[in-house]
Design an enzyme around this catalytic site. Structure first.
Site, PDB file in Angstrom:
ATOM      1  N   GLU A   1       0.754  -1.136   0.029  1.00  0.00           N
ATOM      2  CA  GLU A   1      -0.021  -0.165   0.027  1.00  0.00           C
ATOM      3  C   GLU A   1       0.937   1.228  -0.063  1.00  0.00           C
ATOM      4  O   GLU A   1       1.791   1.572   1.039  1.00  0.00           O
ATOM      5  CB  GLU A   1      -1.070   0.020   1.335  1.00  0.00           C
ATOM      6  CG  GLU A   1      -1.737  -1.337   1.332  1.00  0.00           C
ATOM      7  CD  GLU A   1      -2.830  -1.343   0.397  1.00  0.00           C
ATOM      8  OE1 GLU A   1      -3.276  -0.300  -0.215  1.00  0.00           O
ATOM      9  OE2 GLU A   1      -3.483  -2.454  -0.045  1.00  0.00           O
TER      10      GLU A   1
ATOM     11  N   CYS B   1      -2.792   8.578   2.957  1.00  0.00           N
ATOM     12  CA  CYS B   1      -2.382   8.212   1.508  1.00  0.00           C
ATOM     13  C   CYS B   1      -3.570   8.580   0.856  1.00  0.00           C
ATOM     14  O   CYS B   1      -3.534   8.309  -0.412  1.00  0.00           O
ATOM     15  CB  CYS B   1      -1.963   6.775   1.729  1.00  0.00           C
ATOM     16  SG  CYS B   1      -3.312   6.185   2.821  1.00  0.00           S
TER      17      CYS B   1
HETATM   18  P1  NAP Z   1       8.477   5.160   4.567  1.00  0.00           P
HETATM   19  O1  NAP Z   1       9.513   5.956   4.877  1.00  0.00           O
HETATM   20  O2  NAP Z   1       8.271   4.246   3.094  1.00  0.00           O
HETATM   21  O3  NAP Z   1       8.280   3.949   5.855  1.00  0.00           O
HETATM   22  C1  NAP Z   1       7.092   3.123   6.002  1.00  0.00           C
HETATM   23  C2  NAP Z   1       7.502   1.930   6.715  1.00  0.00           C
HETATM   24  O4  NAP Z   1       8.774   1.113   6.376  1.00  0.00           O
HETATM   25  C3  NAP Z   1       8.300   2.370   8.116  1.00  0.00           C
HETATM   26  O5  NAP Z   1       7.836   1.580   9.081  1.00  0.00           O
HETATM   27  C4  NAP Z   1       9.787   2.257   7.968  1.00  0.00           C
HETATM   28  O6  NAP Z   1      10.596   1.880   9.230  1.00  0.00           O
HETATM   29  C5  NAP Z   1       9.861   1.164   7.199  1.00  0.00           C
HETATM   30  N1  NAP Z   1      10.887   0.700   6.534  1.00  0.00           N
HETATM   31  C6  NAP Z   1      11.612   1.702   5.748  1.00  0.00           C
HETATM   32  N2  NAP Z   1      12.803   1.332   5.235  1.00  0.00           N
HETATM   33  C7  NAP Z   1      12.800  -0.164   5.368  1.00  0.00           C
HETATM   34  C8  NAP Z   1      13.716  -1.338   5.399  1.00  0.00           C
HETATM   35  N3  NAP Z   1      14.803  -1.238   4.457  1.00  0.00           N
HETATM   36  N4  NAP Z   1      13.355  -2.585   5.853  1.00  0.00           N
HETATM   37  C9  NAP Z   1      12.147  -2.447   6.583  1.00  0.00           C
HETATM   38  N5  NAP Z   1      11.394  -1.513   6.674  1.00  0.00           N
HETATM   39  C10 NAP Z   1      11.835  -0.207   6.333  1.00  0.00           C
HETATM   40  O7  NAP Z   1       7.150   5.806   4.531  1.00  0.00           O
HETATM   41  P2  NAP Z   1       6.514   6.707   5.668  1.00  0.00           P
HETATM   42  O8  NAP Z   1       7.217   7.941   5.356  1.00  0.00           O
HETATM   43  O9  NAP Z   1       6.544   6.250   7.018  1.00  0.00           O
HETATM   44  O10 NAP Z   1       4.921   7.117   5.208  1.00  0.00           O
HETATM   45  C11 NAP Z   1       4.752   8.014   4.186  1.00  0.00           C
HETATM   46  C12 NAP Z   1       4.244   7.184   2.734  1.00  0.00           C
HETATM   47  O11 NAP Z   1       3.417   6.058   3.001  1.00  0.00           O
HETATM   48  C13 NAP Z   1       3.562   8.319   2.074  1.00  0.00           C
HETATM   49  O12 NAP Z   1       4.201   8.137   0.591  1.00  0.00           O
HETATM   50  C14 NAP Z   1       2.127   7.702   2.005  1.00  0.00           C
HETATM   51  O13 NAP Z   1       1.430   7.770   0.707  1.00  0.00           O
HETATM   52  C15 NAP Z   1       2.048   6.236   2.044  1.00  0.00           C
HETATM   53  N6  NAP Z   1       1.054   5.663   2.824  1.00  0.00           N
HETATM   54  C16 NAP Z   1       0.298   4.748   1.961  1.00  0.00           C
HETATM   55  C17 NAP Z   1      -0.788   4.316   2.825  1.00  0.00           C
HETATM   56  C18 NAP Z   1      -1.504   3.207   1.866  1.00  0.00           C
HETATM   57  O14 NAP Z   1      -2.550   2.712   2.453  1.00  0.00           O
HETATM   58  N7  NAP Z   1      -1.307   3.164   0.429  1.00  0.00           N
HETATM   59  C19 NAP Z   1      -1.027   4.671   4.028  1.00  0.00           C
HETATM   60  C20 NAP Z   1      -0.296   5.436   4.669  1.00  0.00           C
HETATM   61  C21 NAP Z   1       0.927   5.968   4.056  1.00  0.00           C
HETATM   62  P3  NAP Z   1      11.280   3.275   9.873  1.00  0.00           P
HETATM   63  O15 NAP Z   1      10.430   4.303  10.366  1.00  0.00           O
HETATM   64  O16 NAP Z   1      11.888   2.498  11.030  1.00  0.00           O
HETATM   65  O17 NAP Z   1      12.342   3.647   8.811  1.00  0.00           O
END
Ligand code: NAP
Length: 520
Positions: A256, A294
């Site tokens: 997602e 999102c």
């Molecule tokens: P993100 O930077 O991609 O991080 C998302 C999650 O992934 C966090 O828990 C992060 O952990 C983890 N993560 C990152 N790198 C990883 C790795 N190499 N191995 C394992 N886990 C890893 O996104 P965000 O900044 O938290 O969220 C914003 C984004 O999410 C936006 O682009 C938004 O559109 C999207 N979003 C989508 C939805 C949907 O349902 N489609 C819902 C909400 C948000 P850490 O925090 O520990 O780095």
């Protein structure tokens, strides 16, 4: 200072090194610290596979439903405290915090109700049985059985409670144990949610574990019976889904991700209930959770002749938004959640201005009402306008994760509107406002494959429509292409992710008996 803990192999574990600070985004004060150093990820997976999975699979759907109901009750019971933690760590207003916290308890309660329709069964029949030979002596029936691995849920920073609740509801109802990992920067409310659920005794040992901090070698250890349910940015998703072990063992991965959601005003909709709903929805979707959803709207398609009036009307409504510390009761929009989000939003608006002009707001850090000058990650609602949608590639490709949207003119044609929406590469939701059923039919037909959900705002829905940004558990959440290609929620659709489809073949009598599909 309080340290957030992980719950692994039946024990709460607190790291003693590698800490990241978590801050209050309204004041920039450090509130807690977090680290997963020292967690034995192999032990977590063994515990889930050997203890939690078997315990869940011994429970019928009805018993798992009762568990979800108790989990929902535990979160509801601690609602006030969770709303406070959400304000502290996510900078949410009361309404925004409720969207997250009540969204978690509501989704769990909804799936508890879904389980009632599944009765006391252990297998889930899917569709009707099929006669496979000349008589019913050879018969087929699809059934779903729980996968015997672990569901690893990785969540984004913006929904620490709902992200946990919506994934837990589906995984646990399916009979899969879960390890949840909230985004590090906003893990405060997620940690407490898991804690109150575990304290309630609702969940069997091993069925629910929590990682606060990094995932170490957890993902390297996943295999063919496991599921990774990821919510976050498209960039992180692209990195995760390419892992060799996922490709070699066919680990099931649900993504997602980002979405350049669009709201489309149908031609001739310049007054009346559908028009008012459009204005109200757009302002709410831009500013709720400071645009960090999102499903928030990023692109606004308006017929050329109406765009000046719409820009003025939106500007007036956005001008009434009070940005600041949600502790101040006059505030209607809180800060962005982290310094990184603030920097990303500023850079994002800068990128959009290559093709668009700002018509309201500044696209830059501001002081917040109720916070000391120069403190907090406040960002005012910012509306842009790009007059040439086809050359405004940044508007269709760059998700600014804040209270930011861009107006785009179109010629009023349904196919043309759908074509412009599709430039976003696949979205979670498209909202469309108007009353002309023939035009709406053409639009839905043309846009359908490029979005996961179409929300129709019309005079007939205006009194009850909940807003395009609400991911309801009854209907699908997920979208094609850039949105990740995943499918969550949607009633039983979301549960299937955690189950294996099995074609059962034998005599009708035997298949019906095993699948629970026979009469009575
Ligand atoms: P993100 O930077 O991609 O991080 C998302 C999650 O992934 C966090 O828990 C992060 O952990 C983890 N993560 C990152 N790198 C990883 C790795 N190499 N191995 C394992 N886990 C890893 O996104 P965000 O900044 O938290 O969220 C914003 C984004 O999410 C936006 O682009 C938004 O559109 C999207 N979003 C989508 C939805 C949907 O349902 N489609 C819902 C909400 C948000 P850490 O925090 O520990 O780095």
């Amino acid at each position: 200072m309080k340290t957030l803990r992980s719950y692994v192999a039946g024990q709460w574990q607190q790291a003693d090194s590698g800490f990241a600070p978590l801050v209050d985004p309204s004041t920039e004060e450090v509130i807690v610290q977090v680290s997963s150093d020292g967690v034995d990820f192999g032990a977590a997976l063994d515990h889930a596979r050997d203890v939690g999975g078997p315990a869940l699979r011994r429970m019928s759907f009805a018993e798992r439903g009762a568990m979800l109901k108790a989990m929902s009750g535990a979160i509801r019971e601690h609602r006030k405290e969770l709303l406070h933690l959400s304000r502290q760590n996510n900078g949410t207003t009361k309404g925004d915090g409720s969207f997250d916290v009540d969204g978690a308890s509501g989704t769990l309660a909804y799936y508890a109700a879904v389980s009632r329709g599944l009765g006391d069964a252990y297998l889930l029949p899917e569709g009707d049985g099929i006669q496979l030979a000349r008589t019913e002596a050879f018969w087929g029936q699809h059934v779903l059985v729980p996968r015997t691995g672990v569901a690893v849920a990785i969540n984004a920073f913006n929904f620490p409670a709902w992200g946990f609740g919506e994934k837990a509801a589906c995984a646990l109802l399916a009979g899969m144990p879960m390890i949840v990992k909230p985004a590090t920067a906003t893990a405060l409310a997620a940690e407490r949610c898991v804690e109150v659920v575990l304290e309630s005794g609702a969940v069997p040992e091993g069925a629910l574990q929590l990682i606060c901090g990094g995932t170490g070698d957890l993902l390297d250890r996943l295999g063919g019976q496991d599921v990774l349910a990821f919510t976050g940015s498209a960039a992180t998703a692209a990195r995760l889904r390419q892992r060799d072990n996922f490709l070699n063992t066919n680990t099931r991965v649900n993504i997602e991700a980002d979405s350049l959601n669009a709201a489309v005003l149908a031609p001739g909709t310049t007054e009346g209930a559908a028009f008012d709903l459009f204005l109200g929805d757009v302002v709410r979707e831009m500013t709720q959770k400071a645009g960090q959803k999102c499903t928030a709207v990023r692109r606004l398609l308006v017929p050329e002749a109406a765009i000046d009036g719409v820009a003025a009307a939106l500007g007036e409504k956005l001008g009434a938004v009070v940005t600041g510390n949600p502790a101040d009761e006059t505030v209607t929009m809180g800060p962005l959640a982290t310094a990184r989000q603030l920097a990303d939003a500023e850079q994002g608006v800068e990128a959009l201005t290559a093709a668009a002009s700002i018509v309201h707001g500044t696209g830059r850090l501001a002081d917040g009402v109720g916070s000391p000058a120069g403190k907090g990650f406040f960002f005012p609602p910012t509306l842009l306008r790009a007059d040439s949608p086809d050359t405004a590639s940044a508007v269709h490709e760059h998700e600014v994760f804040g209270p930011v949207a861009t107006l785009l003119p179109y010629d009023g044609g349904a196919e043309e509107a759908a074509r412009i929406v599709a430039l976003g590469g696949g979205t979670l939701v498209t909202s469309v406002y108007g009353d002309d059923a023939a035009w709406l039919g053409d639009f839905v037909g043309a846009v359908g494959s490029s979005t996961g959900r179409v929300y129709i705002g019309s005079e007939s829905s205006a009194s009850a429509a909940l807003g395009s940004g609400v991911a309801l558990p009854q209907t699908l959440h997920g979208g094609p292409g850039r949105a990740g290609g995943g499918e969550e929620l949607g009633g039983i659709v979301g549960v299937r992710l955690y189950m294996q489809r099995l074609a059962l073949q034998g005599s009708r009598e035997m298949v019906d008996r095993l699948a629970g599909t026979g009469e009575g």
